[in-house]
Write a protein that holds these residues in place. Structure first.
Motif, short mmCIF file in Angstrom:
data_model
loop_
_atom_site.label_atom_id
_atom_site.label_comp_id
_atom_site.label_asym_id
_atom_site.label_seq_id
_atom_site.Cartn_x
_atom_site.Cartn_y
_atom_site.Cartn_z
N ASN A 1 -4.57 -19.06 -6.28
CA ASN A 1 -4.96 -17.99 -7.20
C ASN A 1 -6.30 -17.36 -6.61
O ASN A 1 -7.09 -18.27 -6.65
CB ASN A 1 -5.14 -18.40 -8.52
N GLU B 1 -9.35 -14.63 -7.87
CA GLU B 1 -9.62 -13.55 -8.77
C GLU B 1 -11.04 -12.91 -8.72
O GLU B 1 -11.98 -13.60 -7.82
CB GLU B 1 -10.10 -14.31 -10.30
N GLY C 1 0.34 -8.90 -5.83
CA GLY C 1 -0.30 -10.45 -5.63
C GLY C 1 0.57 -11.34 -5.54
O GLY C 1 0.31 -12.52 -5.87
N LYS D 1 -1.62 -14.10 -7.32
CA LYS D 1 -1.08 -14.83 -8.46
C LYS D 1 -0.24 -16.17 -7.90
O LYS D 1 0.64 -15.69 -7.19
CB LYS D 1 -0.45 -13.86 -9.36
N HIS E 1 -14.01 -10.67 -10.17
CA HIS E 1 -14.49 -10.12 -11.26
C HIS E 1 -13.84 -10.35 -12.22
O HIS E 1 -13.26 -9.33 -13.30
CB HIS E 1 -14.89 -8.74 -11.27
N ASN E 2 -13.05 -11.68 -12.53
CA ASN E 2 -12.03 -11.82 -13.56
C ASN E 2 -10.87 -11.22 -13.29
O ASN E 2 -10.24 -10.92 -14.54
CB ASN E 2 -12.64 -11.76 -14.84
N HIS E 3 -10.57 -10.36 -12.24
CA HIS E 3 -9.36 -9.69 -12.13
C HIS E 3 -8.42 -10.30 -11.07
O HIS E 3 -8.88 -10.18 -10.03
CB HIS E 3 -9.78 -8.25 -11.92
N PRO E 4 -7.28 -10.76 -11.39
CA PRO E 4 -6.65 -11.67 -10.61
C PRO E 4 -6.03 -10.62 -9.53
O PRO E 4 -5.56 -9.75 -9.59
CB PRO E 4 -5.28 -12.27 -11.45
N VAL E 5 -6.14 -11.37 -8.03
CA VAL E 5 -5.69 -10.35 -6.94
C VAL E 5 -4.48 -11.07 -6.65
O VAL E 5 -3.45 -10.63 -6.08
CB VAL E 5 -6.82 -10.09 -6.03
N VAL F 1 -16.19 -14.36 -6.93
CA VAL F 1 -14.81 -14.66 -6.44
C VAL F 1 -14.36 -15.84 -6.93
O VAL F 1 -15.24 -16.84 -6.95
CB VAL F 1 -14.59 -14.64 -5.05
N LYS F 2 -13.39 -15.93 -7.43
CA LYS F 2 -12.88 -17.57 -8.10
C LYS F 2 -11.48 -17.76 -7.41
O LYS F 2 -10.59 -17.01 -7.39
CB LYS F 2 -12.65 -17.54 -9.58
N THR G 1 -6.88 -9.90 0.99
CA THR G 1 -7.47 -11.13 0.21
C THR G 1 -6.58 -12.65 0.81
O THR G 1 -7.48 -13.50 0.89
CB THR G 1 -7.22 -10.95 -1.16
#
Lengths: 278, 255, 304
Positions: free
Chosen positions: B15, B17, B226, B25, B19-23, B64-65, B49
């Motif tokens: 997974n 993310e 994603g 999944k 900025h807290n927006h999942p790219v 980035v997470k 990504t």
């Protein structure tokens, strides 16, 4: 740990130390000015002019007003001349060799120490038989600010997309109309930043107005009166123990003005980007 | 020695993310070694990504997470304690637009070599020549090796970047739409090169042109918003897609 | 029928007037440039008639009463102050700039950059005041005794450190800007052949932004070289040949500020100070020309 990571670690440490030195110097400057300034500033200090016959008594109102009377008109003048030059440096108006030459002279003028502007204006002042006065001080500051403001505006005007200009021309606008209506609006945040930078530089500069604006205990009544300003007051009083409270108060106010200008330019830059096409 | 059937890269519940927006999944994929794997999908679906997560390049960006596992040669590179430059050395990156380093042509290829081995000048020159020959650039540049790399044409620059990548002997080549900035002839050259290089390297090609994927891919992964919609060997994927969304994409109904 | 729009004649006239006003402004800038040069040259002719330029530049006695205007100690002082200031400022600023641009987390970067901008806007007289309050006693009581030297604290070293702090924000903000402008793909290219972050910075980031770094250093030099008031407040203001950096000295720009009060008393001294101003102007001009050449070459070579 191998040599490569060791090198990186060492340099990272050096970077941290460097940043601490830089931030530390900022903290020391603000600490000194605020601590010393807070203890010497008072209502009387900022609302009174020096007591007649004693430059060290009373307040520093004459310098505050003097600084504003010097810097604001100078910035206005420099801004008026600067925007003309900056718009004129566009490709439509001048051949590239000439605009590059002007940019070069402006860069040199930017680098010229302010004391040289001071002595240059002094020379003209003596030649014209004038004494040190508000007017000559304004002229010195204007000359000092022109290269700063112009180059800043120029850089932001350079970034205006050519397509934007083309669409203005294809609506039948003349070069001047395009420059003044479209280009100026698009480059406005940069122009504003330039003006505020010039104002900050002008209000804080002592060397150029040292001989040209002179020194006075009164608020100037006309353009031909000499006047005190905050920076020159600090310079004149910092080494006299009995004058130091005034120097501290002046430094405090000066620093606050600079801080306000800096914050203002950030806020305005955000607000005025709304018409900008990206 | 690894057999060619072995999977070079596997991801488990990956997974990403921004900025807290999942790219990206929950991606589980397997990329076979010494083959050309194409990652396809409409633009903005997370292909780049995904590609950059393989050599941990995402980490240099802000906020980035990344969670999950990326297993390369049986080792989870996401676990702590890895020397990241060593992971990246294993995987060369070819970006969309060629970015030659601000140095001469020779130094561009020698850059990685100089970092990793303190080779003597003769070996270095031989190595550089070998890599430039490998990408078919040697004859074009051998007389001006010390010119700035920025003076090459875009197509030549892209091949130079390829030479720079293979100079450090990676196992995997990550190609992020390497032909999208090139003219058709230069693009064809790069495509041919990739086909040649897949004998020695595992090639992962991100592309948004279906035709390119059909021409070159052995294995295909289809990403959409994603998520992996379908993955499999190329013939099967193109001739007999199982998922309705894949069918729709292949027939040009979604893009 | 739609109404015809606008009056073309009126607009043409306005265009003509506006354009010419702008032209006048532009000419004003270049005229100002030459005017300063010519006037300073003209006014310094008097002292040059009396003494040759060689004598003035290399003689070490400044004694206006005897008509001696040796600038050597002042030139040495200027070189020392500017040189030491840059020696301190360049490494610290570059390292800070790399940290801010490449290593610092975004949050910290966003916090530091406004601080740097504020530091850049602090007037030089405030720097001078703070140096006088903080640095002068520090040098006098702590730093000089470390080297076994006695000093009043008003010395070349103090002035140089003050200048270094003034130059920090100039170099840092320009360098951070240029580091951040480097395409991220270029850094990725270096990282993906297995270079560490530091190797990427050292070999790619520095190289790609070398024109901007040079420009930043030149700008910092200009600020240091021409700084008047802050130096004047802490350098000691004695135009004799300094024997160590803890001795008081004088710089060219500061000399003008120190002597302006006596400016009109002795015509020859006035002329000598005009010569000093002329030297300042010419050095700034030469460094700008140098800068243009270096930048042009660097840009041509790497196209970044």
């Amino acid at each position: 740990m191998n040599r490569r990571t060791l090198e990186e670690t060492i340099f990272k440490l050096l970077m941290m130390i460097s940043v601490c030195i830089v931030i530390g110097s900022l903290v020391i400057i603000f600490g000194l000015v605020i601590i010393n300034g807070a203890s010497s500033i008072s209502i009387e200090m900022i609302t009174q002019t020096p007591t007649p016959g004693n430059a060290l008594g009373g307040g520093i109102l004459n310098a505050i007003i003097g600084s504003l009377l010097l810097a604001l008109p100078a910035t206005g003048l420099a801004c008026f001349i600067g925007i003309g030059i900056a718009l004129y440096l566009q490709k439509e108006f001048t051949p590239v060799w000439f605009s590059n030459f002007i940019r070069f002279t402006l860069d040199v003028l930017w680098g010229v120490p302010s004391i040289v502007y001071g002595i240059f204006c002094l020379m003209i002042m003596i030649y014209l038989g004038m004494g040190s006065s508000l007017l000559v001080g304004i002229i010195a500051l204007t000359l000092l600010e022109i290269p700063i403001i112009t180059r800043y505006m120029d850089e932001s005007i350079k970034l205006v997309p050519i397509g934007l200009k083309e669409s203005s021309y294809s609506l039948g606008s003349t070069k001047f109309e395009t420059a003044v209506r479209v280009v100026r609006k698009q480059a406005f945040p940069g122009i504003l930043a330039g003006i505020l930078l010039g104002l900050g530089r002008g209000i804080g500069d002592a060397a150029s107005i040292l001989f040209t604006a002179g020194f006075s205990n009164r608020i100037p009544g006309s353009l031909f009166d000499s006047t005190s300003a905050l920076p020159t007051m600090i310079y004149n009083l910092y080494s006299l123990p009995s004058g130091q409270p005034k120097a501290y108060a002046a430094a405090f106010i000066l620093l606050m003005i600079v801080l306000i200008i800096s914050i203002l330019s950030r806020i305005l830059a955000k607000r005025f980007t709304k018409h900008v096409i990206r | 020695m690894k057999k060619s059937s072995i999977n070079q890269i596997e991801t488990k519940h990956l997974n990403v993310e921004f900025h807290n927006h999942p790219v990206i999944k929950d991606i589980n994929i397997e990329i076979p070694a010494k083959q050309l794997t194409a990652i396809i999908g409409p633009s903005g679906c997370g292909k780049t990504t995904l590609l950059k997560s393989f050599n941990r390049l995402l980490e240099i960006q802000d906020d980035v997470k990344i969670t999950g596992q990326i297993v390369v040669d049986g080792i989870n590179i996401m676990s702590a304690g890895h020397n990241v430059p060593d992971i990246r050395k294993k995987m060369g990156l070819i970006s969309q637009k060629p970015y030659p380093l601000p140095m001469s042509i020779f130094e561009n290829v020698a850059y990685g070599l100089r970092i990793h081995h303190d080779k003597n000048a003769k070996e270095l020159a031989e190595n550089v020549q070998h890599c430039l020959q490998e990408v078919g650039l040697w004859n074009e540049v051998k007389d001006r090796l010390h010119d700035p790399a920025s003076r090459l044409s875009v197509g030549q620059q892209q091949r130079l970047c390829l030479a720079r990548a293979i100079a450090v002997q990676p196992e995997v080549l990550l190609c992020d739409e390497p032909t999208s900035a090139l003219d058709p002839i230069a693009a064809q050259q790069i495509e041919k090169l990739l086909l040649k290089l897949k004998k020695d390297y595992t090639v992962i090609l991100v592309t948004h042109t279906l035709r390119q994927a059909k021409r070159v891919a052995d294995y295909v992964i289809f990403l959409y918003f994603g998520m992996v919609i379908e993955q499999g060997p190329a013939d099967e994927f193109f001739n007999n897609p199982k998922n309705p969304e894949t069918k729709a994409y292949l027939s040009g109904e979604i893009s | 029928m739609r109404k015809k729009l606008g009056n073309m004649n009126k607009r043409k006239i306005r265009d003509l007037i506006g354009t010419n006003l702008m032209l006048i402004g532009t000419l004003f800038a270049s005229v100002l440039f030459f005017l300063i040069f010519i006037l300073l040259f003209y006014r310094s002719a008097l002292v040059l008639e009396n003494t040759s330029i060689i004598d003035i530049l290399f003689s070490s006695t400044w004694n206006p009463d005897n008509g001696q205007f040796g600038l050597a100690p002042i030139i040495i002082g200027t070189i020392l102050v500017t040189g030491i200031a840059l020696l301190i400022a360049i490494p610290i600023s570059l390292l800070s700039a790399i940290y801010i641009a490449e290593y610092a987390p975004t949050k910290i970067r966003r916090m530091i950059r406004p601080f740097i901008d504020v530091l850049a806007g602090v007037p030089s007289v405030v720097y001078g005041l703070c140096a006088f309050l903080f640095l002068v006693p520090l040098v006098k009581d702590v730093i000089a005794p470390l080297f076994g030297v006695r000093t009043t604290g008003l010395c070349i070293f103090t002035a140089a450190v003050t200048l270094a702090v003034m130059v920090f924000p100039i170099i840092i903000s320009l360098c951070v800007e240029s580091f951040c402008a480097i395409p991220i793909a270029l850094k990725e290219a270096s990282l993906s052949v297995g270079a560490t972050k530091w190797e990427t910075v050292k070999k790619v980031v520095f190289r790609a932004s070398s024109p901007s770094i040079l420009a930043a250093i030149l700008l910092g030099f200009g600020r240091a070289f021409g700084e008047t008031i802050a130096i004047n407040m802490v350098v000691g203001g004695i135009p004799v040949m300094p024997s160590s950096v803890f001795q008081p000295g004088e710089t060219l720009a500061s000399l003008i500020a120190s002597k302006y009060g006596e400016l009109m008393a002795i015509p020859l001294q006035e002329s000598a100070l005009m010569l000093v101003a002329l030297i300042l102007f010419v050095v700034v001009l030469l460094f700008n020309i140098l800068g243009v050449f270096i930048l042009r070459r660097a840009k041509k070579r790497w196209n970044y």
